[in-house]
Design a protein around this motif. Structure first.
Motif, PDB file in Angstrom:
ATOM      1  N   PRO A  82      66.088   1.430  18.735  1.00 37.49           N
ATOM      2  CA  PRO A  82      66.065   1.929  17.137  1.00 37.49           C
ATOM      3  C   PRO A  82      65.670   1.028  16.322  1.00 37.49           C
ATOM      4  CG  PRO A  82      68.071   2.274  18.790  1.00 37.49           C
ATOM      5  CD  PRO A  82      67.175   1.293  19.396  1.00 37.49           C
ATOM      6  N   PRO A  83      65.142   1.574  15.209  1.00 42.01           N
ATOM      7  CA  PRO A  83      64.686   0.845  14.030  1.00 42.01           C
ATOM      8  C   PRO A  83      65.700  -0.121  13.623  1.00 42.01           C
ATOM      9  CG  PRO A  83      63.919   3.004  13.840  1.00 42.01           C
ATOM     10  CD  PRO A  83      64.927   2.834  14.943  1.00 42.01           C
ATOM     11  N   GLY A  84      65.305  -1.195  13.067  1.00 43.51           N
ATOM     12  CA  GLY A  84      66.388  -2.266  12.703  1.00 43.51           C
ATOM     13  C   GLY A  84      67.029  -2.935  13.732  1.00 43.51           C
ATOM     14  N   ASN A  85      66.802  -2.712  14.793  1.00 36.05           N
ATOM     15  CA  ASN A  85      67.518  -3.246  16.029  1.00 36.05           C
ATOM     16  C   ASN A  85      66.609  -4.352  17.078  1.00 36.05           C
ATOM     17  OD1 ASN A  85      70.275  -1.258  17.127  1.00 36.05           O
ATOM     18  ND2 ASN A  85      69.075  -1.024  15.323  1.00 36.05           N
ATOM     19  N   SER A  86      67.182  -5.298  17.429  1.00 34.57           N
ATOM     20  CA  SER A  86      66.202  -6.227  18.446  1.00 34.57           C
ATOM     21  C   SER A  86      67.336  -6.721  19.548  1.00 34.57           C
ATOM     22  CB  SER A  86      65.976  -7.464  17.416  1.00 34.57           C
ATOM     23  OG  SER A  86      67.074  -8.024  17.006  1.00 34.57           O
ATOM     24  N   VAL A  87      66.482  -6.403  20.639  1.00 37.98           N
ATOM     25  CA  VAL A  87      67.188  -6.729  21.960  1.00 37.98           C
ATOM     26  C   VAL A  87      67.323  -8.407  21.990  1.00 37.98           C
ATOM     27  CG1 VAL A  87      66.942  -6.874  24.369  1.00 37.98           C
ATOM     28  CG2 VAL A  87      66.318  -4.919  23.101  1.00 37.98           C
ATOM     29  N   VAL A  88      68.727  -8.869  22.278  1.00 40.67           N
ATOM     30  CA  VAL A  88      68.909 -10.238  22.382  1.00 40.67           C
ATOM     31  C   VAL A  88      69.217 -10.772  23.788  1.00 40.67           C
ATOM     32  CG1 VAL A  88      69.559 -10.497  19.948  1.00 40.67           C
ATOM     33  CG2 VAL A  88      71.221  -9.993  21.780  1.00 40.67           C
ATOM     34  N   ALA A  89      69.327  -9.959  24.643  1.00 41.23           N
ATOM     35  CA  ALA A  89      69.793 -10.222  26.218  1.00 41.23           C
ATOM     36  C   ALA A  89      69.354  -9.231  26.795  1.00 41.23           C
ATOM     37  CB  ALA A  89      71.215 -10.636  26.065  1.00 41.23           C
ATOM     38  N   GLY A  90      68.856  -9.181  28.084  1.00 42.89           N
ATOM     39  CA  GLY A  90      68.463  -7.961  29.059  1.00 42.89           C
ATOM     40  C   GLY A  90      67.234  -7.423  28.337  1.00 42.89           C
ATOM     41  N   ILE A 114      75.491  -1.953  31.484  1.00 42.46           N
ATOM     42  CA  ILE A 114      75.097  -2.673  30.330  1.00 42.46           C
ATOM     43  C   ILE A 114      73.644  -3.337  30.693  1.00 42.46           C
ATOM     44  CG2 ILE A 114      75.380  -4.278  28.360  1.00 42.46           C
ATOM     45  CD1 ILE A 114      78.367  -4.134  28.765  1.00 42.46           C
ATOM     46  N   ALA A 115      72.735  -2.573  30.143  1.00 41.37           N
ATOM     47  CA  ALA A 115      71.298  -3.182  30.543  1.00 41.37           C
ATOM     48  C   ALA A 115      70.835  -4.107  29.429  1.00 41.37           C
ATOM     49  CB  ALA A 115      70.361  -1.834  30.310  1.00 41.37           C
ATOM     50  N   ASN A 116      71.348  -4.035  28.342  1.00 44.64           N
ATOM     51  CA  ASN A 116      70.891  -4.941  27.251  1.00 44.64           C
ATOM     52  C   ASN A 116      71.803  -5.324  26.377  1.00 44.64           C
ATOM     53  OD1 ASN A 116      69.908  -3.021  24.972  1.00 44.64           O
ATOM     54  ND2 ASN A 116      68.682  -2.560  26.662  1.00 44.64           N
ATOM     55  N   LEU A 117      71.776  -6.167  25.272  1.00 41.31           N
ATOM     56  CA  LEU A 117      72.487  -6.228  24.008  1.00 41.31           C
ATOM     57  C   LEU A 117      71.568  -6.535  22.829  1.00 41.31           C
ATOM     58  CD1 LEU A 117      74.954  -9.207  25.537  1.00 41.31           C
ATOM     59  CD2 LEU A 117      75.310  -6.543  25.603  1.00 41.31           C
ATOM     60  N   ARG A 118      72.119  -5.626  21.933  1.00 37.90           N
ATOM     61  CA  ARG A 118      71.033  -5.774  20.451  1.00 37.90           C
ATOM     62  C   ARG A 118      71.892  -6.377  19.500  1.00 37.90           C
ATOM     63  NH1 ARG A 118      71.857  -0.687  18.957  1.00 37.90           N
ATOM     64  NH2 ARG A 118      73.275  -0.378  20.662  1.00 37.90           N
ATOM     65  N   ARG A 119      70.899  -6.829  18.524  1.00 33.91           N
ATOM     66  CA  ARG A 119      71.549  -7.429  17.058  1.00 33.91           C
ATOM     67  C   ARG A 119      71.124  -6.256  16.195  1.00 33.91           C
ATOM     68  NH1 ARG A 119      69.251 -11.828  17.047  1.00 33.91           N
ATOM     69  NH2 ARG A 119      70.801 -13.180  17.517  1.00 33.91           N
ATOM     70  N   ILE A 120      72.172  -5.656  15.389  1.00 30.88           N
ATOM     71  CA  ILE A 120      71.856  -4.504  14.602  1.00 30.88           C
ATOM     72  C   ILE A 120      71.809  -5.172  13.319  1.00 30.88           C
ATOM     73  CG2 ILE A 120      72.820  -2.254  14.013  1.00 30.88           C
ATOM     74  CD1 ILE A 120      74.340  -2.034  16.580  1.00 30.88           C
ATOM     75  N   ASP A 121      71.123  -4.277  12.346  1.00 27.69           N
ATOM     76  CA  ASP A 121      70.870  -4.828  10.883  1.00 27.69           C
ATOM     77  C   ASP A 121      71.692  -3.604  10.502  1.00 27.69           C
ATOM     78  OD1 ASP A 121      70.233  -5.283   8.323  1.00 27.69           O
ATOM     79  OD2 ASP A 121      68.194  -4.286   8.374  1.00 27.69           O
ATOM     80  N   TRP A 122      72.840  -4.061   9.975  1.00 27.24           N
ATOM     81  CA  TRP A 122      73.789  -3.061   9.360  1.00 27.24           C
ATOM     82  C   TRP A 122      73.565  -2.870   7.958  1.00 27.24           C
ATOM     83  CZ3 TRP A 122      76.728  -0.292  12.557  1.00 27.24           C
ATOM     84  CH2 TRP A 122      76.985  -1.063  13.864  1.00 27.24           C
ATOM     85  N   ASP A 123      72.584  -3.737   7.314  1.00 24.54           N
ATOM     86  CA  ASP A 123      72.546  -3.533   5.971  1.00 24.54           C
ATOM     87  C   ASP A 123      71.546  -2.406   5.680  1.00 24.54           C
ATOM     88  OD1 ASP A 123      73.896  -5.681   5.552  1.00 24.54           O
ATOM     89  OD2 ASP A 123      72.314  -7.069   5.408  1.00 24.54           O
ATOM     90  N   SER A 124      70.895  -1.810   6.605  1.00 20.41           N
ATOM     91  CA  SER A 124      69.899  -0.908   6.626  1.00 20.41           C
ATOM     92  C   SER A 124      70.687   0.672   6.142  1.00 20.41           C
ATOM     93  CB  SER A 124      69.335  -0.525   7.952  1.00 20.41           C
ATOM     94  OG  SER A 124      70.046   0.077   8.876  1.00 20.41           O
ATOM     95  N   LEU A 125      72.078   0.702   6.218  1.00 15.22           N
ATOM     96  CA  LEU A 125      72.679   1.912   5.798  1.00 15.22           C
ATOM     97  C   LEU A 125      71.873   3.232   6.619  1.00 15.22           C
ATOM     98  CD1 LEU A 125      73.765   1.483   2.176  1.00 15.22           C
ATOM     99  CD2 LEU A 125      75.156   0.976   4.366  1.00 15.22           C
TER     100      LEU A 125
END
Length: 834
Positions: A580-588, A632-643
């Motif tokens: 998803p836009p604004g997300n980045s995979v940090v594990a997996g 759980i295939a991967n973990l993501r960091r989410i940009d919650w500020d994007s609304l």
């Protein structure tokens, strides 16, 4: 002790004017603590005493995107009388083409099981409301006011039209429904099918509420339902906690305000120490006389400790008594802003706790000057005006620190988040010590600076470091209060700046919810027709609770972390082939295109950390009553500020694509395309809901304003305590000021020159304190905003400067008042006393 009490009682007959500062400071500090504690207790008490009304029953079964099966319904009905409620969002449209997002609530003939609903202009009566519902729709006051509706008008909900048959004046179960995006619209459940809003995949919640016999065991009934239907995926709440979200919010806000009040009490403690020192200085001749007559230091300390303790107890009790009426005052001034009507009454526990805290703080700050007075020999007491007082003994300092440590230990022990409370108190203590050190540095610097050529400037500089100067008291007391106020002002303005400057750049203009699964192409075409070039993003949407983690049912998990919010209530679910836009995979790793294997899920990294989950673990969710266990295939960091639409759980497309779902969309039209957008989409897709982001942010802004007002009200007690300390410090050195004025007059100084000297002194000291408060408040605010809240640093410096330099103005005002009073002393009278 008998002799000590007799001495104390006889001396108190002559008046205790010298202990007014102690009484005022303790009164303010205890008032803040007692008021916050009483208000929190009254709201929590309201939640508990009205649990049945707030929940709508003794027990409630909540299902998401499905209704109960016949077997489930039969088991629930065995517990008692039931009432069905279905809640969802829906656009409310009028004949005049106005529209507004509302909170649709469909109820059956048994609603409400507890409490009484009422209509505007009618006496409270459930029967009256049910009669109105049988003929049409009952709308909330907010909806009537915003759309200009009255009884007899017609509204459209989805594909159906309803006459307005009543305007809701009281909705007994409103508080248990939490945050909503619009005002209430009530219809009967048998009329809901006509709207076309209830479709496979639509976002709605079905509530079955149960009114059980008076002697029924609610907890046992809950466990039986869970055991009988372990895979139902429902949430069961009972009357003991009808609004858990409201309870958690009140408890956390109350805890924060209590800690702010403790900080105010610490400021008051400085005033207590100054007041005691001033009082004992006035009594130096009496103490010396008692010592020459054979009184021991212990007897003197006991006697004055009894006097000080009596005044402290009366002041603390008075503060607690006034604090007990804070809930009534808040209800009278801002009752509509409270989440639930508080249960007004007398709550002894927070009042006793406030008194205990006040007495311990008084003891911690009063012991050192009391011990110093007891240790000073009689001959030196007679020379008290010029004699340096000794430092307290190690035993006295240990007792004072023990009392302060007990205050901190009790505050941490009664906190729901001990680590947060400990960190807050440690920061307040560090700030107090830092201000003390800075005050010492100011005095040393003033003593080391070259003497100005001007007599008045030289006198003002000397007053900053001479014996008996008020530099230390002022820097510590007002510095702590102004730093707290500056910190809160910077945090609040920075947060508002984040919303004002970041949201317009990042946030979409509209959310569109509950678009039917088959209408994707038609919706895209409609948006392109009315807003060509608008940024459009569509994602599939379902909802369901997390029912198990690594095979362990959530219902059986013990010691669930406070931050594990994904285990409470229903979660938004989606699926996607791409990150998803604004997300980045940090594990997996993300799944490969066209994946068609066993269920996989991507999890938010922060949520995973709270639960101790990693790649390869499993998580189970209930989707429309069907449990799905995914790896759980991967973990993501989410940009919650994007609304935008950010989901904690994102599944692979193969798992959820066959399930009934609806589309959610974000649309950002140009400003020129904004007019009529809601109307056009609502008319083309009547079962969808259109949410204007600006309206949501307005509700959030209102909530933040209410919280900010509560925090500033508690923090203002710190400022009041600081002012009381300032006034007390001025009073404590009043004699020295009078002597200075008289000597200067004898040397030829005019009243104007003396006042100008005082003006220079207090202006310099006030500006120094304001500058220190601004610097320390900036550091604390920056750390809170950027490290704790993780927002960008965008404060309003104008508000911050106004806040701290108002403190400088207060310093100058009271300082000049004290100087003017000293100037009015008669020269002959003062000389006769020397």
């Amino acid at each position: 002790m008998t002799l000590a009490w007799n001495l104390a009682r006889r001396e108190m007959r002559g008046g205790l004017g010298g202990l007014r500062l102690l009484a005022v400071c303790l009164f303010l500090g205890v008032l803040a603590l007692a008021g916050v504690g009483s208000l929190s207790s009254s709201i929590i008490g309201g939640l508990s005493s009205q649990g049945q009304t707030i929940l709508g029953g003794d027990l409630e079964v909540r299902l998401t995107q499905r209704e109960a099966t016949p077997a489930e319904r039969a088991a629930i009905r065995q517990l008692g009388q039931t009432a069905d409620v279905i809640r969802m969002r829906a656009m409310v449209r009028t004949i005049s083409a106005k529209e507004l997002l509302g909170e649709l609530k469909a109820v059956d003939g048994n609603w409400p099981l507890y409490g009484t609903a009422s209509l505007r202009g009618s006496a409270p009566s459930n029967a009256t409301v049910q009669t109105a519902l049988s003929k049409g729709a009952v709308i909330g006051e907010g909806l009537a006011d915003q759309l200009g509706l009255k009884v007899g008008d017609t509204i459209a909900l989805g594909e159906a039209r309803f006459p307005v048959t009543g305007i809701l004046d009281a909705e007994p179960d409103r508080a248990g429904e939490g945050f909503t995006l619009g005002p209430t619209v009530l219809i009967r459940t048998d009329a809901l099918a006509r709207t076309g809003l209830l479709q496979p995949g639509s976002l709605y919640r079905a509530h079955i509420r149960v009114k059980m016999p008076a002697n029924a065991d609610v907890a046992a009934a809950t466990e039986r339902l869970k055991a009988q239907f372990p895979d139902a995926g429902w949430r069961i709440a009972d009357r003991s906690d009808g609004a858990p979200g409201v309870r958690r919010f009140v408890e956390r806000l109350g805890q924060f305000l209590s800690l702010v009040s403790l900080t105010a009490l610490a400021v008051a403690g400085v005033g207590v120490g100054n007041g005691v020192a001033s009082y004992l200085d006035r009594k130096s001749t009496t103490i010396a006389t008692l010592k020459t007559m054979g009184a021991s230091s212990k007897l003197i300390v006991r006697s004055y400790l009894l006097q000080i303790g009596s005044v402290a107890l009366v002041a603390a009790a008075a503060g607690a008594l006034v604090g007990a009426f804070i809930p009534q005052l808040v209800v009278a001034l801002a009752g509509d802003a409270l989440p639930v009507p508080p249960a007004l009454g007398f709550y002894p526990l927070p009042l006793l706790a406030a008194i205990g805290f006040g007495l311990l703080v008084a003891l911690a700050f009063a012991l050192p000057p009391l011990a110093r007075a007891g240790a000073l020999p009689a001959a030196r007491l007679f020379r008290g005006g010029v004699e340096q007082w000794p430092w307290p003994s190690r035993r006295t300092l240990a007792l004072a620190f023990a009392a302060a440590a007990l205050v901190c230990a009790l505050a941490i022990a009664q906190s729901s988040e001990p680590l947060f409370a400990a960190g807050f108190l440690a920061a307040a203590a560090a700030l107090l010590l830092l201000l003390w050190a800075l005050a010492w540095a100011i005095r040393r610097a003033a003593a080391a600076l070259p003497r100005p050529r001007g007599v008045l400037a030289r006198l003002a500089l000397a007053n900053l470091h001479r014996p008996g100067s008020m530099t230390r008291q002022l820097v510590v007391a007002l510095g702590l209060g102004l730093t707290l106020f500056a910190t809160l002002a910077l945090i609040e303005t920075s947060f508002r700046g984040e919303i004002a400057r970041t949201v317009p750049a990042k946030a979409p203009g509209y959310f569109v919810l509950d678009l039917p699964k088959e209408d994707e192409a038609a919706f895209r075409a409609k948006v392109n027709g009315i807003a060509p070039g608008a940024d459009l993003r569509m994602v599939p949407s379902l909802r369901g609770p997390v029912t198990a983690v690594n095979g362990t049912p959530v219902s059986e998990m013990k010691n669930i972390p406070e931050g594990a919010w994904i285990l409470r209530g229903d979660r938004g679910l989606t699926f996607s082939a791409d990150i998803p836009p604004g997300n980045s995979v940090v594990a997996g790793r993300w799944w490969s295109p066209g994946y068609a294997g066993p269920p996989l899920v991507s999890l938010d990294a922060e949520a995973a950390a709270q639960l101790g989950l990693k790649v390869g673990d499993s998580i189970t969710v209930s989707v429309l009553g069907t449990e799905i266990t995914a790896t759980i295939a991967n973990l993501r960091r989410i940009d919650w500020d994007s609304l935008g639409f950010n989901f904690v759980l994102v599944f692979d497309p193969n798992t959820l694509a066959p399930a009934p779902f609806t589309w959610m969309a974000t649309v950002s039209p140009e400003a020129s395309q904004d007019a009529g957008f809601t109307r056009a989409i609502s008319a083309a897709f009547p079962t969808s809901s259109v949410v204007k982001v600006k309206d949501v942010l307005g509700q959030v802004s209102t909530l933040l304003t209410q919280m900010g007002t509560a925090i500033r009200a508690a923090a203002s007690v710190a400022i009041l305590a600081g002012i009381a300390v300032l006034i007390g410090a001025l009073a404590a050195q009043a004699r020295a000021r009078i002597y200075d004025s008289v000597i200067l007059k004898l040397l030829g100084a005019t009243g104007g020159q003396i006042l100008r000297s005082a003006l220079l002194e207090y202006a310099a000291l006030g500006l120094i304190v304001a500058g220190l408060a601004l610097g320390l408040g900036t550091l604390a605010g920056w750390f809170t905003v950027t490290r704790v809240l993780q927002f960008t640093w965008q404060p309003d410096w104008g508000v911050a400067l106004l806040t701290v330099f108002a403190g400088a103005a207060v310093t100058l005002l009271f300082g000049m008042a004290g100087a003017a009073r000293a100037l009015g002393a008669k020269v002959n009278g003062v000389l006769r006393e020397l």
